[in-house]
Design a protein around this motif. Structure first.
Motif, PDB file in Angstrom:
ATOM      1  N   PRO A 116       0.845  -1.204   0.000  1.00  0.00           N
ATOM      2  CA  PRO A 116       0.000   0.000   0.000  1.00  0.00           C
ATOM      3  C   PRO A 116       0.875   1.247   0.000  1.00  0.00           C
ATOM      4  N   GLY A 117       0.462   2.254  -0.774  1.00  0.00           N
ATOM      5  CA  GLY A 117       1.263   3.483  -0.863  1.00  0.00           C
ATOM      6  C   GLY A 117       2.173   3.511  -2.081  1.00  0.00           C
ATOM      7  N   ASP A 118       2.470   2.330  -2.665  1.00  0.00           N
ATOM      8  CA  ASP A 118       3.240   2.317  -3.914  1.00  0.00           C
ATOM      9  C   ASP A 118       2.428   3.007  -4.999  1.00  0.00           C
ATOM     10  N   LEU A 119       3.139   3.580  -5.957  1.00  0.00           N
ATOM     11  CA  LEU A 119       2.458   4.159  -7.121  1.00  0.00           C
ATOM     12  C   LEU A 119       2.562   3.183  -8.283  1.00  0.00           C
ATOM     13  N   ILE A 120       1.427   2.899  -8.905  1.00  0.00           N
ATOM     14  CA  ILE A 120       1.456   2.091 -10.117  1.00  0.00           C
ATOM     15  C   ILE A 120       0.827   2.922 -11.236  1.00  0.00           C
ATOM     16  N   ALA A 121       1.200   2.605 -12.466  1.00  0.00           N
ATOM     17  CA  ALA A 121       0.675   3.385 -13.589  1.00  0.00           C
ATOM     18  C   ALA A 121       0.226   2.455 -14.699  1.00  0.00           C
ATOM     19  N   VAL A 122      -0.852   2.859 -15.346  1.00  0.00           N
ATOM     20  CA  VAL A 122      -1.399   2.120 -16.481  1.00  0.00           C
ATOM     21  C   VAL A 122      -1.118   2.952 -17.730  1.00  0.00           C
ATOM     22  N   PRO A 123      -0.303   2.431 -18.660  1.00  0.00           N
ATOM     23  CA  PRO A 123       0.024   3.219 -19.853  1.00  0.00           C
ATOM     24  C   PRO A 123      -1.064   3.144 -20.913  1.00  0.00           C
ATOM     25  N   ALA A 124      -0.941   4.025 -21.895  1.00  0.00           N
ATOM     26  CA  ALA A 124      -1.823   4.065 -23.076  1.00  0.00           C
ATOM     27  C   ALA A 124      -3.274   4.383 -22.704  1.00  0.00           C
TER      28      ALA A 124
END
Ligand SMILES: *Cc1c(COP(=O)(O)O)cnc(C)c1O
Length: 463
Positions: A409-417
């Motif tokens: 928890p607290g990590d940043l994740i990103a979804v591209p496109a």
């Protein structure tokens, strides 16, 4: 597989068989340039950056969830399309993919035209200073008000979508003392998606006038008789997320066939054809999209060949990419909330957004990828499903992907496109506040669409 959301309870039948999803990538820390915006990379500490700014700084400054748009990438893609098609063709960016005043200004500066399909999109285009003659107005059910506004503002073309609209636009233009340039949208019996297309005589859908049974020819016949209209060409749009050019080949063959029939019957050669948009992008590393110059070459060759065979002058071509320009240029940044391992199945990773900022997974079974971006990790890959915070078990952002097993928890994740059809389709479900779009370029980040606030929600609720 069922696409419908399920009201409650486990979906016993929806457990993926082994091997359905691809194997985990060799290195989860690699950000594949195919699916990430051009300037995305990792800095010395392993934090992902875009336009020279790291995502931790961006999250602190703008919050999450948020869309970050790589302006340099957007301009480069727009320019690549413009250059590939050259001065004898027109590139209309499909505004419905994502539209804001900043984007309209970039398009204007890069020499592109703009497709709109509602009064709201037209208002945005005009407010940002797009010259009206470079705007095309689309839609299968334009209102009288929308048509009037489009004609009055002098849009370059209205794409007529039905017999009723032919008369309606002609009447409105005449009563305003105008002659409106129009194209007639035909359905050519080609439906194309990704790697396949279906060619039939008829197409069962709401857009356009069927080529079948001489209907499109009849539409042209009627439009040519009306003083309020100047018929400049034929329009065809065959699908979305297309990689395979053979659908365009069949479409062009059929459209040119109509141009030939029009020449034979009326003695006129219509000067333009529009082949629509729909060109695919890479959502995952498995997708292999074509470059604009390859697409331009293929389309030009198809149209010239068909016109030579029909002994027609080659018309001016226009195309309408939306997704292919804006889609790859943005990613959605989320903060990880709860993490729920389900033994033998997968781990559910909940983020602070969901179907309100990306409905495409729930709506189309769309595939996305995801990465841990606030740090790197050497942990083993774990199979995850990235889900949102909405009251709906179909609230899925990424159906199957791998993230490092030490995700916390607290990590940043990103979804591209996520540049296309995410912010533009965003909703306020559960009274979610729609996320901002932040343009990042050469070390500067600028909000181009701000985050909604609770005041925004309450302003509409008149009590
Ligand atoms: C949606 C649409 C486009 C753009 O489609 P993309 O898949 O974003 O390229 C172009 N033309 C018309 C008429 C459309 O409806």
């Amino acid at each position: 597989m069922s696409r419908s959301a399920h009201p409650a309870g486990p979906r016993h039948a929806d457990v993926l068989p082994e091997g359905h999803y691809s194997a985990p990538p060799a290195d989860l820390n690699v950000l594949d340039p195919k699916v990430w915006a051009q300037t995305v990379t990792r800095d010395g500490q392993g934090v992902a950056t875009v336009g020279g700014i790291d995502v931790k700084t961006l999250a602190e400054q703008f919050g999450t969830p948020a869309y970050f748009l790589d302006e340099a990438d957007f301009r480069a893609r727009a320019r690549a399309w413009r250059t590939a098609f050259g001065p004898d063709a027109d590139v209309f960016y499909a505004g419905k993919a994502f539209l804001s005043r900043a984007v309209v200004r970039w398009l204007h500066e890069e020499g592109l035209n703009l497709d709109v399909c509602s009064g709201g999109e037209l208002a945005t285009a005009l407010a940002a200073g797009m010259p009206a003659e470079r705007i095309a107005f689309h839609g299968n059910n334009k209102s009288t008000e929308e048509i009037t506004r489009a004609v009055e503002s002098g849009v370059g073309r209205i794409v007529l979508d039905s017999f009723q609209e032919i008369v309606r636009v002609a009447h409105i233009a005449s009563s305003l003392g105008r002659r409106q340039r129009v194209q007639i949208r035909v359905t050519v019996g080609v439906e194309a998606h990704t790697h396949e297309f279906i060619a039939t005589a008829h197409e069962d859908q709401k857009f356009g006038i069927p080529l079948a049974d001489g209907q499109a020819a009849e539409a042209v016949r009627r439009a040519l008789q009306l003083d309020g209209l100047e018929v400049i060409g034929i329009h065809s749009h065959i699908g979305s997320q297309i990689f395979d050019m053979s659908g365009f080949e069949v479409a062009a063959h059929r459209v040119v066939g109509l141009l030939k029939d029009i020449r034979d019957e009326h003695g006129i050669e219509l000067p333009e054809i529009d082949l629509g948009g729909g060109l695919g992008i890479a959502y995952t590393s498995d997708d292999d999209p074509r470059e604009p110059h390859e697409i331009a070459k293929a389309l030009n060759e198809i149209v010239s060949r068909e016109c030579d065979a029909a002994r027609l002058r080659t018309p001016r071509i226009s195309v309408e990419p939306g997704r292919a320009i804006v889609g790859p240029t943005a990613f959605t940044l989320y903060e990880v909330g709860t993490i729920k391992p389900l033994d033998g199945l997968r781990t559910y990773v909940s983020v602070d957004g969901g179907m309100s900022d990306n409905i495409r997974t729930a709506l189309y079974d769309a595939e996305y990828s995801v990465a841990l971006v606030s740090r790197t990790s050497d942990a083993e890959p774990m199979l995850v499903r990235v889900v949102g915070k909405h009251c709906e078990s179909g609230d899925i952002v990424v159906k199957d992907a791998f993230l490092p097993a030490d995700l916390a928890p607290g990590d940043l994740i990103a979804v591209p496109a996520t540049g296309a059809y995410c912010r533009s389709m965003a909703s306020n479900y559960n009274h979610a506040l729609r996320p901002p779009v932040v343009a990042v370029n050469e070390g500067e980040a600028r909000v181009i669409v701000r985050r909604e606030t609770e005041e925004d929600l309450l302003r509409l609720d008149v009590g």
